[in-house]
Design a protein around this motif. Structure first.
Motif, PDB file in Angstrom:
ATOM      1  N   HIS A   8       0.835  -1.201   0.000  1.00 49.83           N
ATOM      2  CA  HIS A   8       0.000   0.000   0.000  1.00 49.83           C
ATOM      3  C   HIS A   8       0.875   1.259   0.000  1.00 49.83           C
ATOM      4  N   THR A   9       1.877   1.292   0.866  1.00 56.29           N
ATOM      5  CA  THR A   9       2.787   2.436   0.944  1.00 56.29           C
ATOM      6  C   THR A   9       3.538   2.613  -0.375  1.00 56.29           C
ATOM      7  N   LEU A  10       4.048   1.524  -0.922  1.00 56.01           N
ATOM      8  CA  LEU A  10       4.808   1.591  -2.177  1.00 56.01           C
ATOM      9  C   LEU A  10       3.934   2.070  -3.331  1.00 56.01           C
ATOM     10  N   ALA A  11       2.718   1.534  -3.424  1.00 57.56           N
ATOM     11  CA  ALA A  11       1.812   1.943  -4.506  1.00 57.56           C
ATOM     12  C   ALA A  11       1.483   3.425  -4.391  1.00 57.56           C
ATOM     13  N   ASN A  12       1.316   3.905  -3.175  1.00 57.50           N
ATOM     14  CA  ASN A  12       1.036   5.321  -2.967  1.00 57.50           C
ATOM     15  C   ASN A  12       2.226   6.182  -3.399  1.00 57.50           C
ATOM     16  N   ARG A  13       3.435   5.754  -3.055  1.00 59.61           N
ATOM     17  CA  ARG A  13       4.630   6.512  -3.423  1.00 59.61           C
ATOM     18  C   ARG A  13       4.867   6.506  -4.937  1.00 59.61           C
ATOM     19  N   PHE A  71      -0.893  -1.336  -7.823  1.00 63.24           N
ATOM     20  CA  PHE A  71      -1.019  -1.969  -6.509  1.00 63.24           C
ATOM     21  C   PHE A  71      -0.927  -3.487  -6.616  1.00 63.24           C
ATOM     22  N   LEU A  72      -1.672  -4.078  -7.537  1.00 65.12           N
ATOM     23  CA  LEU A  72      -1.661  -5.541  -7.668  1.00 65.12           C
ATOM     24  C   LEU A  72      -0.289  -6.051  -8.105  1.00 65.12           C
ATOM     25  N   PHE A  73       0.334  -5.334  -9.031  1.00 72.25           N
ATOM     26  CA  PHE A  73       1.655  -5.735  -9.489  1.00 72.25           C
ATOM     27  C   PHE A  73       2.678  -5.656  -8.353  1.00 72.25           C
ATOM     28  N   ILE A  74       2.649  -4.565  -7.617  1.00 69.64           N
ATOM     29  CA  ILE A  74       3.577  -4.381  -6.491  1.00 69.64           C
ATOM     30  C   ILE A  74       3.353  -5.456  -5.443  1.00 69.64           C
ATOM     31  N   LYS A  75       2.100  -5.696  -5.105  1.00 68.89           N
ATOM     32  CA  LYS A  75       1.770  -6.702  -4.092  1.00 68.89           C
ATOM     33  C   LYS A  75       2.307  -8.075  -4.493  1.00 68.89           C
ATOM     34  N   ASP A  76       2.091  -8.451  -5.749  1.00 75.63           N
ATOM     35  CA  ASP A  76       2.535  -9.758  -6.240  1.00 75.63           C
ATOM     36  C   ASP A  76       4.063  -9.853  -6.296  1.00 75.63           C
ATOM     37  N   LEU A  77       4.708  -8.842  -6.877  1.00 80.65           N
ATOM     38  CA  LEU A  77       6.164  -8.888  -7.017  1.00 80.65           C
ATOM     39  C   LEU A  77       6.862  -8.791  -5.666  1.00 80.65           C
ATOM     40  N   LEU A  78       6.322  -7.960  -4.771  1.00 81.79           N
ATOM     41  CA  LEU A  78       6.907  -7.845  -3.438  1.00 81.79           C
ATOM     42  C   LEU A  78       6.816  -9.168  -2.685  1.00 81.79           C
ATOM     43  N   ALA A  79       5.702  -9.877  -2.839  1.00 83.35           N
ATOM     44  CA  ALA A  79       5.558 -11.184  -2.200  1.00 83.35           C
ATOM     45  C   ALA A  79       6.619 -12.161  -2.719  1.00 83.35           C
ATOM     46  N   LYS A  80       6.926 -12.102  -4.006  1.00 85.58           N
ATOM     47  CA  LYS A  80       7.943 -12.977  -4.595  1.00 85.58           C
ATOM     48  C   LYS A  80       9.356 -12.621  -4.130  1.00 85.58           C
ATOM     49  N   ARG A  81       9.588 -11.333  -3.855  1.00 83.47           N
ATOM     50  CA  ARG A  81      10.930 -10.874  -3.485  1.00 83.47           C
ATOM     51  C   ARG A  81      11.161 -10.801  -1.981  1.00 83.47           C
ATOM     52  N   TYR A 111      14.840 -10.202  -0.019  1.00 85.79           N
ATOM     53  CA  TYR A 111      15.206  -8.982   0.711  1.00 85.79           C
ATOM     54  C   TYR A 111      15.586  -9.305   2.154  1.00 85.79           C
ATOM     55  N   GLU A 112      14.736 -10.064   2.816  1.00 90.15           N
ATOM     56  CA  GLU A 112      14.953 -10.326   4.243  1.00 90.15           C
ATOM     57  C   GLU A 112      16.189 -11.178   4.497  1.00 90.15           C
ATOM     58  N   LYS A 113      16.425 -12.181   3.652  1.00 88.77           N
ATOM     59  CA  LYS A 113      17.598 -13.038   3.834  1.00 88.77           C
ATOM     60  C   LYS A 113      18.891 -12.344   3.414  1.00 88.77           C
ATOM     61  N   GLY A 114      18.804 -11.423   2.459  1.00 92.79           N
ATOM     62  CA  GLY A 114      20.002 -10.735   1.982  1.00 92.79           C
ATOM     63  C   GLY A 114      20.429  -9.573   2.864  1.00 92.79           C
ATOM     64  N   ALA A 115      19.520  -9.114   3.697  1.00 94.41           N
ATOM     65  CA  ALA A 115      19.797  -7.918   4.506  1.00 94.41           C
ATOM     66  C   ALA A 115      20.531  -8.248   5.793  1.00 94.41           C
ATOM     67  N   ASP A 116      21.407  -7.327   6.183  1.00 94.50           N
ATOM     68  CA  ASP A 116      22.005  -7.383   7.519  1.00 94.50           C
ATOM     69  C   ASP A 116      21.067  -6.720   8.523  1.00 94.50           C
ATOM     70  N   VAL A 117      20.312  -5.736   8.030  1.00 88.62           N
ATOM     71  CA  VAL A 117      19.427  -4.924   8.863  1.00 88.62           C
ATOM     72  C   VAL A 117      18.129  -4.687   8.100  1.00 88.62           C
ATOM     73  N   ILE A 118      17.007  -4.766   8.806  1.00 86.95           N
ATOM     74  CA  ILE A 118      15.709  -4.458   8.197  1.00 86.95           C
ATOM     75  C   ILE A 118      15.121  -3.251   8.919  1.00 86.95           C
ATOM     76  N   ILE A 119      14.780  -2.229   8.149  1.00 84.02           N
ATOM     77  CA  ILE A 119      14.162  -1.029   8.716  1.00 84.02           C
ATOM     78  C   ILE A 119      12.792  -0.849   8.069  1.00 84.02           C
ATOM     79  N   LYS A 120      11.766  -0.942   8.886  1.00 87.57           N
ATOM     80  CA  LYS A 120      10.406  -0.736   8.390  1.00 87.57           C
ATOM     81  C   LYS A 120      10.161   0.760   8.244  1.00 87.57           C
ATOM     82  N   THR A 121       9.648   1.151   7.067  1.00 83.21           N
ATOM     83  CA  THR A 121       9.473   2.575   6.784  1.00 83.21           C
ATOM     84  C   THR A 121       8.013   3.029   6.819  1.00 83.21           C
ATOM     85  N   ASP A 122       7.091   2.097   6.917  1.00 84.25           N
ATOM     86  CA  ASP A 122       5.676   2.471   6.957  1.00 84.25           C
ATOM     87  C   ASP A 122       5.384   3.321   8.190  1.00 84.25           C
ATOM     88  N   GLU A 123       4.655   4.390   7.967  1.00 78.18           N
ATOM     89  CA  GLU A 123       4.161   5.247   9.049  1.00 78.18           C
ATOM     90  C   GLU A 123       5.266   5.809   9.945  1.00 78.18           C
TER      91      GLU A 123
END
Length: 168
Positions: free
Chosen positions: A107-112, A128-138, A142-154
């Motif tokens: 939702h945040t990404l689609a808005n941006r 929105f649908l494309f982002i939701k689907d592709l983000l689910a696949k990735r 993202y999570e396994k490749g990251a050393d740090v995860i920073i949530k940016t929503d809100e």
């Protein structure tokens, strides 16, 4: 070079925005893999996708990372949203610096990205649908490749910057 930061995340997650701010505040060199690729190929990303294909573009991403592993400057590196898909790229990014995943909801990404016309993967699609689907696949990449995860929503920009700065 481990004082460098490599920003990963979906398109629209804020990698370039935060990367530029951080580099100015801390006098680090700012680099964006998409900008480096466009300069190297002398054409926009949309044109590379259209004329040479996504596989060619993904190889260019790897080539750029390999070149950056030889830099000794402290840098903030903004990467393309699909950079994380190749395991080789994950290892290269980790050799450059701390890998920070800027995580945002569909939702945040689609808005941006609602008014963005420059991203080849979004052309002609329900964003929105494309982002939701592709983000689910990735997501796992993202999570396994990251050393740090920073949530940016809100969160406001200053709070996100402070979290990232804790890793410089």
């Amino acid at each position: 070079m481990k004082n460098s930061i490599v920003l990963i995340g979906f398109m629209g997650s804020g990698k370039t925005t935060f990367g530029k701010i951080l580099s100015e505040r801390h006098h680090y060199q700012f680099m964006d893999t998409d900008d480096l690729i466009m300069k190297k190929e002398n054409m926009p990303i949309t044109e590379i996708f259209k004329t040479k294909g996504e596989d060619y573009f993904r190889q260019l991403e790897t080539d750029v990372l390999k070149e950056l592993t030889h830099k000794n400057d402290k840098m903030i590196l903004s990467t393309g949203g699909g950079m994380i898909l190749k395991q080789e790229n994950v290892a290269l990014m980790k050799s450059i610096g701390t890998v920070v995943y800027l995580k945002a909801s569909p939702h945040t990404l689609a808005n941006r990205l609602k008014n963005d016309t420059t991203r080849p993967l979004l052309k002609g699609k329900n964003k929105f649908l494309f982002i939701k689907d592709l983000l689910a696949k990735r997501k796992d990449y993202y999570e396994k490749g990251a050393d740090v995860i920073i949530k940016t929503d809100e969160k406001n920009i200053q709070d996100i910057l402070k979290e990232i700065e804790g890793y410089l």
